[in-house]
Design an enzyme around this catalytic site. Structure first.
Site, mmCIF file in Angstrom:
data_model
loop_
_atom_site.group_PDB
_atom_site.id
_atom_site.type_symbol
_atom_site.label_atom_id
_atom_site.label_comp_id
_atom_site.label_asym_id
_atom_site.label_seq_id
_atom_site.Cartn_x
_atom_site.Cartn_y
_atom_site.Cartn_z
ATOM 1 C CE1 TYR A 157 -31.294 34.476 -32.186
ATOM 2 C CE2 TYR A 157 -31.827 32.539 -30.880
ATOM 3 C CZ TYR A 157 -31.004 33.195 -31.781
ATOM 4 O OH TYR A 157 -29.884 32.558 -32.266
ATOM 5 C CE1 TYR A 193 -30.711 29.167 -29.343
ATOM 6 C CE2 TYR A 193 -28.656 30.396 -29.370
ATOM 7 C CZ TYR A 193 -29.732 29.847 -30.031
ATOM 8 O OH TYR A 193 -29.825 29.963 -31.395
ATOM 9 N NE ARG A 214 -27.855 26.122 -33.272
ATOM 10 C CZ ARG A 214 -27.505 26.876 -34.311
ATOM 11 N NH1 ARG A 214 -28.199 27.967 -34.606
ATOM 12 N NH2 ARG A 214 -26.454 26.561 -35.043
ATOM 13 C CG HIS A 217 -24.996 31.075 -32.942
ATOM 14 N ND1 HIS A 217 -25.501 30.093 -32.118
ATOM 15 C CD2 HIS A 217 -26.072 31.597 -33.596
ATOM 16 C CE1 HIS A 217 -26.810 30.019 -32.274
ATOM 17 N NE2 HIS A 217 -27.184 30.926 -33.174
ATOM 18 C CG HIS A 219 -28.338 34.045 -36.362
ATOM 19 N ND1 HIS A 219 -28.721 32.934 -37.077
ATOM 20 C CD2 HIS A 219 -28.589 33.759 -35.060
ATOM 21 C CE1 HIS A 219 -29.197 32.021 -36.255
ATOM 22 N NE2 HIS A 219 -29.125 32.501 -35.023
#
Length: 304
Positions: A157, A193, A214, A217, A219
């Protein structure tokens, strides 16, 4: 004279909260003491083990910054975040399912126009996201702010990178639905990731032989006035970690088929330089009150 041994200590601690004026706080503290004391008794916890636990929690707090919340990560990997979510959203009544906020929500995002590329500076396969926000009967909801964020092609991120403080956000934005409840944007195709493993939570994951992954996806945080805030992900169909998400956040309804397209233009008519992917998803909102969450670091600053 009370005997503070393993048989009577719990009752004495519970009695110490008898004068708590707020009944909810009193109840929460009493139940917390019961659960913690039961854990110590059932496990015959040693001094070394309790010392390690104190050190672990201390290091967890020390790892937290304004852009990283290690305690949220701990809550996530223990399934507590999803359990809190589940008990607060038992009856969805046809509304879109919720899931964890995650540790990388950093607060209100920069508004961007429909069709904007929120990952313009990043390499990766391009993806067009076409979404709509409605009530439970399918009526479009206009002027609804929708916050978007996801990891880059390397699984990071923006807030995890040193340049975040100087260069600002990437793969993170706010869109506002149009009169038909729609919003759309460009980005890159997310990948699966690992959660951060350079802190105490990662230490726990490695020691217990769990994987840290994870599934891919995006968010979404949808905050429509008069409706319960919706915190959710849309997952990529076919990801190999859908059945073993390290934070237990996947729900069947939140898995979307991502179409690979070779059209010369994307849905808004602008040219596509290479094959691209299309994500479509409709968010159904549940009536009710509530406020969108704030990142814990920001709340701490306000409380101070």
């Amino acid at each position: 004279m009370p005997q503070f041994n393993d048989a009577e200590l719990t009752a004495a601690v519970i009695r110490s909260f008898e004068e708590t004026p707020d009944p909810r706080i009193k109840f929460l503290m009493e139940e917390l003491v019961k659960s913690l004391h039961d854990y110590v008794r059932k496990t015959d916890l040693s001094f070394d083990e309790w010392g390690y636990a104190i050190d672990f929690l201390t290091r967890t707090g020390q790892k937290c910054t304004s852009s990283r919340q290690e305690f949220i990560l701990l809550s996530d990997v223990l399934g507590v975040s999803m359990l809190v979510d589940a008990v607060n959203h038992r009856e969805r009544g046809g509304a879109t399912e919720t899931t964890v906020l995650g540790p990388f929500y950093v607060g209100e995002h920069k508004p961007m126009p429909h069709g904007a590329d929120i990952s313009a500076d990043l390499a990766g396969e391009r993806m067009f996201v076409k979404s709509r926000v409605t009530d439970l009967k399918g009526k479009p909801l206009a002027n609804v702010p929708v916050d978007i964020w996801h990891a880059d092609g390397d699984g990071y991120y923006d807030s995890q990178k040193p340049e975040y403080a100087t260069e600002g956000p990437s793969s993170r934005a706010r869109f506002v639905t149009d009169a038909d409840g729609r919003f759309y944007f460009r980005t890159i195709l997310p990948c699966s990731y690992p959660i951060p493993t350079d802190g105490p939570v990662g230490e726990m994951i490695i020691q217990t032989r769990r994987h840290a992954m994870r599934p891919a996806h995006v968010h979404f945080l949808v905050n429509a006035p008069g409706y319960q805030p919706l915190i959710t992900h849309v997952f990529m169909e076919g990801d190999k970690y859908l059945d073993s998400d390290v934070v237990f956040g996947v729900k069947d309804e939140l898995v979307a088929k991502i179409e690979r397209r070779t059209d010369a233009a994307m849905p808004d008519g602008k040219p596509a330089a290479a094959p691209w992917h299309l994500m479509t998803y409709e968010f159904r909102m549940k009536p009710g009150a509530g406020e969108a969450p704030k990142p814990l670091a920001s709340k701490a600053k306000e409380d101070a």
